[in-house]
Enzyme design. Structure first.
Site, PDB file in Angstrom:
ATOM      1  N   SER A 299      -4.991  -0.863  -6.497  1.00 47.05           N
ATOM      2  CA  SER A 299      -4.798  -0.001  -5.324  1.00 47.05           C
ATOM      3  C   SER A 299      -4.335   1.375  -5.791  1.00 47.05           C
ATOM      4  O   SER A 299      -3.456   1.478  -6.639  1.00 47.05           O
ATOM      5  CB  SER A 299      -3.728  -0.581  -4.402  1.00 47.05           C
ATOM      6  OG  SER A 299      -4.088  -1.871  -4.016  1.00 47.05           O
TER       7      SER A 299
ATOM      8  N   HIS B   5     -15.026  -4.542  -0.180  1.00 47.63           N
ATOM      9  CA  HIS B   5     -16.294  -4.918  -0.829  1.00 47.63           C
ATOM     10  C   HIS B   5     -16.002  -6.002  -1.863  1.00 47.63           C
ATOM     11  O   HIS B   5     -14.862  -6.277  -2.183  1.00 47.63           O
ATOM     12  CB  HIS B   5     -16.931  -3.689  -1.494  1.00 47.63           C
ATOM     13  CG  HIS B   5     -16.081  -3.085  -2.569  1.00 47.63           C
ATOM     14  ND1 HIS B   5     -16.468  -3.057  -3.889  1.00 47.63           N
ATOM     15  CD2 HIS B   5     -14.850  -2.526  -2.551  1.00 47.63           C
ATOM     16  CE1 HIS B   5     -15.505  -2.499  -4.607  1.00 47.63           C
ATOM     17  NE2 HIS B   5     -14.530  -2.160  -3.816  1.00 47.63           N
TER      18      HIS B   5
ATOM     19  N   HIS C  68      -7.850 -12.554  -7.065  1.00 43.23           N
ATOM     20  CA  HIS C  68      -6.449 -12.955  -7.170  1.00 43.23           C
ATOM     21  C   HIS C  68      -6.342 -14.478  -7.087  1.00 43.23           C
ATOM     22  O   HIS C  68      -7.165 -15.133  -6.464  1.00 43.23           O
ATOM     23  CB  HIS C  68      -5.625 -12.336  -6.029  1.00 43.23           C
ATOM     24  CG  HIS C  68      -5.639 -10.838  -6.011  1.00 43.23           C
ATOM     25  ND1 HIS C  68      -6.656 -10.118  -5.433  1.00 43.23           N
ATOM     26  CD2 HIS C  68      -4.754  -9.939  -6.510  1.00 43.23           C
ATOM     27  CE1 HIS C  68      -6.390  -8.819  -5.580  1.00 43.23           C
ATOM     28  NE2 HIS C  68      -5.247  -8.682  -6.226  1.00 43.23           N
TER      29      HIS C  68
ATOM     30  N   TYR D 113      -4.300 -16.108  -5.305  1.00 44.07           N
ATOM     31  CA  TYR D 113      -4.076 -16.558  -3.920  1.00 44.07           C
ATOM     32  C   TYR D 113      -5.373 -16.727  -3.126  1.00 44.07           C
ATOM     33  O   TYR D 113      -5.370 -17.314  -2.048  1.00 44.07           O
ATOM     34  CB  TYR D 113      -3.112 -15.616  -3.165  1.00 44.07           C
ATOM     35  CG  TYR D 113      -3.583 -14.188  -3.015  1.00 44.07           C
ATOM     36  CD1 TYR D 113      -4.609 -13.842  -2.149  1.00 44.07           C
ATOM     37  CD2 TYR D 113      -2.977 -13.163  -3.732  1.00 44.07           C
ATOM     38  CE1 TYR D 113      -5.043 -12.541  -2.013  1.00 44.07           C
ATOM     39  CE2 TYR D 113      -3.390 -11.849  -3.611  1.00 44.07           C
ATOM     40  CZ  TYR D 113      -4.426 -11.549  -2.756  1.00 44.07           C
ATOM     41  OH  TYR D 113      -4.844 -10.261  -2.631  1.00 44.07           O
ATOM     42  N   GLU D 114      -6.467 -16.205  -3.663  1.00 43.53           N
ATOM     43  CA  GLU D 114      -7.745 -16.388  -2.973  1.00 43.53           C
ATOM     44  C   GLU D 114      -8.250 -17.817  -3.126  1.00 43.53           C
ATOM     45  O   GLU D 114      -9.206 -18.216  -2.463  1.00 43.53           O
ATOM     46  CB  GLU D 114      -8.780 -15.399  -3.504  1.00 43.53           C
ATOM     47  CG  GLU D 114      -8.441 -13.962  -3.157  1.00 43.53           C
ATOM     48  CD  GLU D 114      -9.408 -12.968  -3.769  1.00 43.53           C
ATOM     49  OE1 GLU D 114     -10.550 -12.898  -3.297  1.00 43.53           O
ATOM     50  OE2 GLU D 114      -9.023 -12.276  -4.730  1.00 43.53           O
TER      51      GLU D 114
ATOM     52  N   ALA E  30      -0.795  -2.256  -7.515  1.00 41.44           N
ATOM     53  CA  ALA E  30       0.289  -1.829  -6.626  1.00 41.44           C
ATOM     54  C   ALA E  30       1.359  -2.910  -6.709  1.00 41.44           C
ATOM     55  O   ALA E  30       1.026  -4.087  -6.862  1.00 41.44           O
ATOM     56  CB  ALA E  30      -0.215  -1.697  -5.205  1.00 41.44           C
TER      57      ALA E  30
ATOM     58  N   MET F 251       1.052  -9.442  -7.322  1.00 42.49           N
ATOM     59  CA  MET F 251       0.270 -10.682  -7.212  1.00 42.49           C
ATOM     60  C   MET F 251      -0.931 -10.693  -8.159  1.00 42.49           C
ATOM     61  O   MET F 251      -1.883 -11.444  -7.946  1.00 42.49           O
ATOM     62  CB  MET F 251      -0.210 -10.859  -5.767  1.00 42.49           C
ATOM     63  CG  MET F 251       0.896 -10.830  -4.721  1.00 42.49           C
ATOM     64  SD  MET F 251       0.220 -10.925  -3.046  1.00 42.49           S
ATOM     65  CE  MET F 251       1.654 -10.471  -2.055  1.00 42.49           C
ATOM     66  N   SER F 252      -0.906  -9.847  -9.198  1.00 41.07           N
ATOM     67  CA  SER F 252      -2.048  -9.805 -10.130  1.00 41.07           C
ATOM     68  C   SER F 252      -1.509  -9.557 -11.541  1.00 41.07           C
ATOM     69  O   SER F 252      -0.354  -9.840 -11.818  1.00 41.07           O
ATOM     70  CB  SER F 252      -3.009  -8.674  -9.723  1.00 41.07           C
ATOM     71  OG  SER F 252      -2.378  -7.425  -9.797  1.00 41.07           O
TER      72      SER F 252
ATOM     73  N   ASN G  39       5.871   0.081  -2.310  1.00 44.69           N
ATOM     74  CA  ASN G  39       6.888  -0.246  -1.278  1.00 44.69           C
ATOM     75  C   ASN G  39       8.106  -0.789  -2.007  1.00 44.69           C
ATOM     76  O   ASN G  39       7.989  -1.192  -3.165  1.00 44.69           O
ATOM     77  CB  ASN G  39       6.339  -1.323  -0.331  1.00 44.69           C
ATOM     78  CG  ASN G  39       5.905  -2.575  -1.093  1.00 44.69           C
ATOM     79  OD1 ASN G  39       4.831  -2.582  -1.713  1.00 44.69           O
ATOM     80  ND2 ASN G  39       6.737  -3.607  -1.081  1.00 44.69           N
TER      81      ASN G  39
ATOM     82  N   HIS H   6       0.619  -4.821   4.394  1.00 48.13           N
ATOM     83  CA  HIS H   6      -0.428  -4.411   3.461  1.00 48.13           C
ATOM     84  C   HIS H   6      -0.818  -2.954   3.714  1.00 48.13           C
ATOM     85  O   HIS H   6      -1.151  -2.212   2.787  1.00 48.13           O
ATOM     86  CB  HIS H   6      -1.634  -5.344   3.586  1.00 48.13           C
ATOM     87  CG  HIS H   6      -2.724  -5.031   2.614  1.00 48.13           C
ATOM     88  ND1 HIS H   6      -2.543  -5.110   1.245  1.00 48.13           N
ATOM     89  CD2 HIS H   6      -4.009  -4.617   2.796  1.00 48.13           C
ATOM     90  CE1 HIS H   6      -3.666  -4.766   0.635  1.00 48.13           C
ATOM     91  NE2 HIS H   6      -4.565  -4.460   1.550  1.00 48.13           N
TER      92      HIS H   6
HETATM   93  N1  HPA Z   1       5.172  -7.974  -3.393  1.00 47.50           N
HETATM   94  C1  HPA Z   1       4.095  -8.516  -3.998  1.00 47.50           C
HETATM   95  N2  HPA Z   1       2.985  -7.830  -4.250  1.00 47.50           N
HETATM   96  C2  HPA Z   1       2.947  -6.540  -3.871  1.00 47.50           C
HETATM   97  C3  HPA Z   1       4.025  -5.920  -3.234  1.00 47.50           C
HETATM   98  C4  HPA Z   1       5.196  -6.681  -2.984  1.00 47.50           C
HETATM   99  O1  HPA Z   1       6.195  -6.195  -2.421  1.00 47.50           O
HETATM  100  N3  HPA Z   1       3.643  -4.623  -3.006  1.00 47.50           N
HETATM  101  C5  HPA Z   1       2.389  -4.503  -3.490  1.00 47.50           C
HETATM  102  N4  HPA Z   1       1.966  -5.643  -4.020  1.00 47.50           N
END
Ligand code: HPA
Length: 274
Positions: free
Chosen positions: A30, A61, A85, A87-88, A115, A213-214, A237, A249
């Protein structure tokens, strides 16, 4: 499961289409979506076209490999626009197959971006963080299963996943471009729910500066192959419970988009100094 045979089928399919040997691989997280425009593109292969290749189910995409040259030095590069990922619902061997593919195609260096939520209280949303180590305790190790001897050893050393040389280059590029970089440990959780405040407290105690998460599983798989690895997180964040506000998100995307020009200039600078 994607094993060596499947990886070779993938590699041969791509080589038949591109006849291109990348020196470096880049995962566009991201905030770096626009970076692909900077690549002097010679080919693009959608993941959905590649036999047995995992296809992203979350982004707008399905993702693609972009092949071409980047920067003043015209570095031959393969970029992943979109990643899959855990989680998918994919098996870890599928999640790391794209990174392994880049290594098999010839990439000696892999740059990982993402991100992440900030845990370190000195960070602010919009900061860029050099990843200097990872915590992978809360995800399955991507090397579980029969070891692929052709890629690396059964018990690979992980005491230095992120290359000191590349961290130094990033710091120099950051000084030259006036973009501030912080540095820290990235912990990977499975998602897809954001972490709870109690989990973030725990991760803080364990020494994590950011959470996502990656990336950590990709870094392990790349290092297993002896690839030189470097990683940069966009702190999109503050992690759950640090500020008194719910996470979305949309917030992650918005902050990542805001810092994209800084993010792009740092990654371009790195590519020009590989
Ligand atoms: N937690 C997990 N994954 C993320 C976050 C988060 O706060 N922000 C962006 N990806």
């Amino acid at each position: 499961m994607i094993g060596y045979k499947e990886l070779n089928t993938i590699k041969e399919y791509i080589e038949a289409k591109t006849n291109f040997t990348p020196k470096a691989g880049l995962v566009l997280g991201s905030g770096l979506g626009g970076f692909s425009k900077r690549i002097d593109k010679i080919a693009e292969i959608p993941y959905s076209e590649i036999p047995g290749f995992p296809v992203s189910t979350v982004e707008g995409h399905n993702g693609s490999f972009i092949f071409g040259y980047i920067g003043k030095n015209r570095l031959p590069i393969v970029a992943m626009s979109g990643r899959v990922h855990y989680y998918e619902g994919y098996h870890m061997s599928e999640v790391v197959a794209p990174v392994r593919t880049m290594g098999l195609l010839g990439a000696k260096t892999i740059i990982l971006t993402n991100a992440a939520g900030g845990i370190n209280m000195s960070f602010n949303p919009g900061d860029l963080m050099i990843i200097n180590d990872v915590i992978t305790t809360f995800i399955p190790n991507p090397l579980i299963g029969p070891n692929i001897e052709e890629l690396g050893t059964r018990f690979p050393d992980m005491s230095k996943i992120f290359s000191d040389r590349l961290i130094e280059v990033l710091k120099r590029v950051s000084k030259e471009s006036g973009v501030n970089l912080c540095e820290g440990v990235y912990a990977q959780c499975t998602g897809p729910s954001f972490e709870t405040p109690a989990e973030i407290n725990m991760l803080k105690t364990l020494g994590a500066d950011a959470v996502g998460m990656s990336t950590a599983c990709e870094a392990i798989a790349a290092r297993h192959m002896g690839i030189e690895v470097c990683g940069v997180s966009c702190i999109s964040n503050m992690a759950a419970g640090i500020l008194d506000q719910p996470l979305t998100h949309a917030e992650v995307q918005e902050t990542a988009d805001k810092v994209s020009s800084h993010f792009e200039s740092i990654i371009l600078g790195l590519c020009q100094n590989l």
